[in-house]
Design an enzyme around this catalytic site. Structure first.
Site, PDB file in Angstrom:
ATOM      1  N   PRO A 266      -9.229 -10.824   0.587  1.00  0.00           N
ATOM      2  CA  PRO A 266      -9.948  -9.395   1.945  1.00  0.00           C
ATOM      3  C   PRO A 266      -9.949  -7.971   0.614  1.00  0.00           C
ATOM      4  CG  PRO A 266      -8.023 -10.142   3.007  1.00  0.00           C
ATOM      5  CD  PRO A 266      -7.372 -11.051   1.734  1.00  0.00           C
ATOM      6  N   GLY A 267     -11.062  -8.008   0.760  1.00  0.00           N
ATOM      7  CA  GLY A 267     -11.115  -6.038   0.310  1.00  0.00           C
ATOM      8  C   GLY A 267     -11.526  -6.813  -1.227  1.00  0.00           C
ATOM      9  N   LYS A 270     -16.714  -9.379  -1.319  1.00  0.00           N
ATOM     10  CA  LYS A 270     -17.615 -10.552  -0.911  1.00  0.00           C
ATOM     11  C   LYS A 270     -18.884  -9.988   0.150  1.00  0.00           C
ATOM     12  CE  LYS A 270     -14.022 -12.290   1.135  1.00  0.00           C
ATOM     13  NZ  LYS A 270     -13.432 -11.675   0.558  1.00  0.00           N
ATOM     14  N   GLU A 487      19.933   3.639  -7.732  1.00  0.00           N
ATOM     15  CA  GLU A 487      18.825   3.295  -7.999  1.00  0.00           C
ATOM     16  C   GLU A 487      19.403   3.757  -9.830  1.00  0.00           C
ATOM     17  OE1 GLU A 487      15.451   2.405  -7.434  1.00  0.00           O
ATOM     18  OE2 GLU A 487      16.615   3.226  -5.350  1.00  0.00           O
TER      19      GLU A 487
END
Length: 709
Positions: A266-267, A270, A487
């Protein structure tokens, strides 16, 4: 003359869907009915309401006072439907007396009449002459059977002649009653008739195609507006060239494909490609969705397919674009249960129209779908969809071209680096890139900026992928410190391991559902992952949990996303990618036939399943041990990075490298948003909420990846 329909293109007017027009006929009928009703009412009121109605006593007083007009007839109306009669005539109203004048009253008029207000009158109405007003009509009801003698005496005494008139008001009353009723009935008849005609047309239009002809002069899209899908654009561009110059291909015996199927995620553009074909080709272009064929009524879908091709034949050569064709083109025979399947009948009609006995050249079908695996094989064979065009996700060059196409519509600063954004958005589709630039424009407008700069583009990129920053989220100092060490553990392992992508950014600012994120940026698009790279990714995923254990002697639930991602990578290495020396190059998964029936059985034994679990656990345990060994070695760097994160909240990859090389920040970030780090770090943090991770079926998340804490 050639029989090729491309050489004999009719230049007829384009057929457009017309909006329902206002029902002027019904409106005029309604206005006419209202007008007739009002006219009849006013006429009836004018006939009956204009006459003054007296009782017999008032009539007698007027006769005795000489106010009855002798020049006009005094009629006795004899009604057949009643025993009472009515006297009709004309009388002179009493004029008002001006102020200051005398009040000569007749004896019989010493009191005002009941039906008249009290006025100053005289008893000489006949002598008023020109001053007296004109006579006005009146009626009085009498009963001849009881008042005959008295009435004759009264009239003879005043020399009035009563002329009998015989009338029958039955028909007039009947007409006065029936005429409004007939008008109302006639109005409702025409109204219902019009509705029935409209309903009939609506019922017959169920089988009409809903394909819309695209207006060439509005929102025209060309191939210049399509970027990042060069191969797909070249394939569909051949269709446009054939439509413009068919002899170029027919000279060598070539035929244009009857159908082109565009597939892809999708996206990826097309539908945009189909719009570009419509803009470039100077032929009629019809657009319809696959869901428009399906209705609750049986046979409607097949009828609409036939009608759509009939419209195409009248405008041949033409292009017909069917979006989301998987709505009607699904594999036949997979429906559960018996009965009539409307979708299969629609598909059968589509198959026959595309390539059957009665097919004609000149109609090119372009279809788009995200699910080519569910389409019926008969639909995909040559002769129907001769060509399948895959529209893939754009690469680095394609993403940069797409960004430049969309950047034409916004005000971008000269310093904005779109190539950096393209490199930082691997895995993004064209729609996501357009959304990224739109978010950057909104962010710049919120800051009252005149143009969009690189920081806004970076922030928009992070917002689209991970969510918006949640600076207002209330976190305790313990949670912030725990997040900083978590982190920092990821960041150190990314720097020291050999087969990892360069570190991009580390932050402890909550974003989306995560409390912090470590992001690394591939230098180029990666389509394959080596075993050594996957092993290092497993080690990096373990870094957050290991850092918590080393620093606090305890762990939190914040590493749930890391564990999920590491488990998926390890299981894919063993079951799908053949990277286990113990189990070999064998795919271990579910049988396709049983998976379709949702039985969930596997194609390996229970003993093999136990070996798979042992091998997955071995990979995870070895990665955990390696991560712990490295973080203990760089414990001083772990503390330094954690303190810097607590002070500055966000550090770039360059800042992490400075700490790894010099043990401290030499060029700290300019946007210092936190005071100096808090006192000594606690030993046991509070539990943290479960964090998220970028999930992708079948392996690592493509593109810009990270390990959210």
């Amino acid at each position: 003359m050639s029989d090729d329909p491309f050489n004999n293109r009719p230049d007829g007017p384009s057929r457009r869907n017309q909006d329902p027009q206002f029902n002027w006929r019904g409106f005029m009928l309604f206005a006419l009915a209202i007008t007739l009703l009002i006219s009849g009412f006013m006429m009836n009121k004018g006939m009956t309401g204009s006459r003054k109605v007296f009782n017999y006593a008032e009539f007698k007083e007027h006769v005795e006072a000489g106010r009855i007009d002798e020049k006009k007839k005094l009629e006795l109306v004899n009604l057949d439907t009643t025993s009472e009669q009515t006297i009709r005539g004309f009388y002179f109203p009493m004029p008002a007396i001006k102020a200051g004048e005398a009040e000569p009253l007749a004896p019989s008029l010493s009191k005002p009449l009941p039906s008249e207000p009290a006025k100053d009158i005289t008893d000489k109405p006949a002598a008023f002459g020109s001053a007296s007003p004109d006579s006005k009509p009146f009626t009085v009801a009498v009963n001849i059977e009881f008042q005959k003698e008295e009435l004759h005496k009264l009239l003879d005494a005043h020399k009035l002649v009563l002329i009998p008139v015989y009338e029958n008001e039955m028909w007039s009353s009947l007409i006065g009653f029936l005429l409004p009723l007939l008008i109302i009935l006639a109005f409702f008849y025409f109204l219902v008739r019009q509705q029935l005609k409209s309903a009939g047309r609506g019922a017959m239009s169920f089988g009409k195609s809903k394909a819309k002809m695209l207006a060439q002069d509005r929102n025209k899209v060309t191939f210049k507006d399509v970027a990042g899908v060069e191969e797909a654009k070249e394939e569909v561009q051949e269709i446009v060239e054939f439509l413009k110059d068919p002899k170029k291909f027919q000279r060598l015996g070539g035929k244009i494909p009857k159908g082109v199927l565009m597939t892809g995620p999708p996206g990826t553009g097309k539908t945009l490609l189909a719009k570009a074909i419509a803009g470039e080709a100077d032929v009629p272009f019809f657009s319809i969705s696959g869901s428009d064929f399906v209705e609750m009524f049986v046979g409607v879908g097949a009828s609409r397919v036939r009608d759509m091709f009939e419209q195409g034949k009248k405008n041949a050569p033409c292009l017909i674009f069917i979006d989301e064709i998987d709505a009607v083109g699904r594999h036949r025979g997979h429906g559960m249960g018996g009965g009539h399947d409307e979708r299969e009948q629609t598909l059968n009609a589509l198959l026959v129209e595309m390539d059957g006995f009665d097919t004609q050249d000149g109609i090119i079908i372009i279809a788009a779908t995200n699910r080519p695996d569910v389409l019926d094989p008969a639909l995909l064979r040559p002769g129907r969809f001769d060509r399948q065009v895959t529209v893939n996700l754009p690469d680095v060059k394609g993403r940069e071209e797409i960004l430049r196409v969309h950047a034409k519509k916004i005000k971008l600063a000269e310093s904005a680096d779109l190539s950096k954004i393209a490199r930082g958005t691997p895995g993004f589709s064209g729609a996501e890139l357009a959304n990224l630039l739109n978010e950057a424009a909104l962010l710049a407008a919120r800051k009252n900026m005149k143009s969009i700069t690189s920081p806004e583009l970076e922030e928009a990129r992070d917002k689209v992928r991970w969510g918006r920053e949640r600076r207002s989220m209330a976190l305790t100092e313990k949670e912030k410190e725990n997040t900083a060490y978590h982190e920092a553990g990821h960041a150190i392992l990314i720097e020291v391991l050999e087969h990892t992508s360069p570190l991009h950014k580390v932050t402890i600012i909550p974003r989306g559902p995560s409390l912090g994120s470590t992001m690394w940026l591939p230098e180029e698009d990666k389509h394959n992952n080596r075993r050594s790279e996957l092993i290092d990714d497993l080690v990096v995923a373990m870094g957050g949990r290991v850092a918590e254990e080393i620093q606090f002697g305890d762990v939190t639930n914040g590493a749930s996303g890391d564990i999920r991602m590491a488990s998926r990578i390890a299981r894919s290495m063993v079951c799908s990618w053949g990277m286990s020396t113990k189990l070999g190059m064998i795919e271990y998964g579910e049988n396709e036939s049983t998976a379709f029936m949702a039985r969930g059985t596997s194609n390996y034994s229970e003993d093999t399943a136990q070996k798979i679990d042992e091998e997955v656990k071995r990979l995870i345990d070895e990665s955990y041990a390696h991560a712990k060994e490295l973080l203990l070695k760089y414990k001083d760097k772990l503390d330094a990075i954690a303190h810097a994160l607590l002070e500055y909240e966000t550090l770039d990859g360059a800042h992490i490298k400075e700490i790894m090389e010099h043990g401290r920040l030499i060029n700290p970030p300019e946007n210092k948003s936190k005071p100096p780090p808090p006192p000594p770090l606690p030993k046991a943090p509070d539990p943290r909420p479960v964090q998220r991770e970028d999930e992708d079926e079948g392996g690592l998340a493509p593109g810009l990846t990270g390990v959210p804490a």
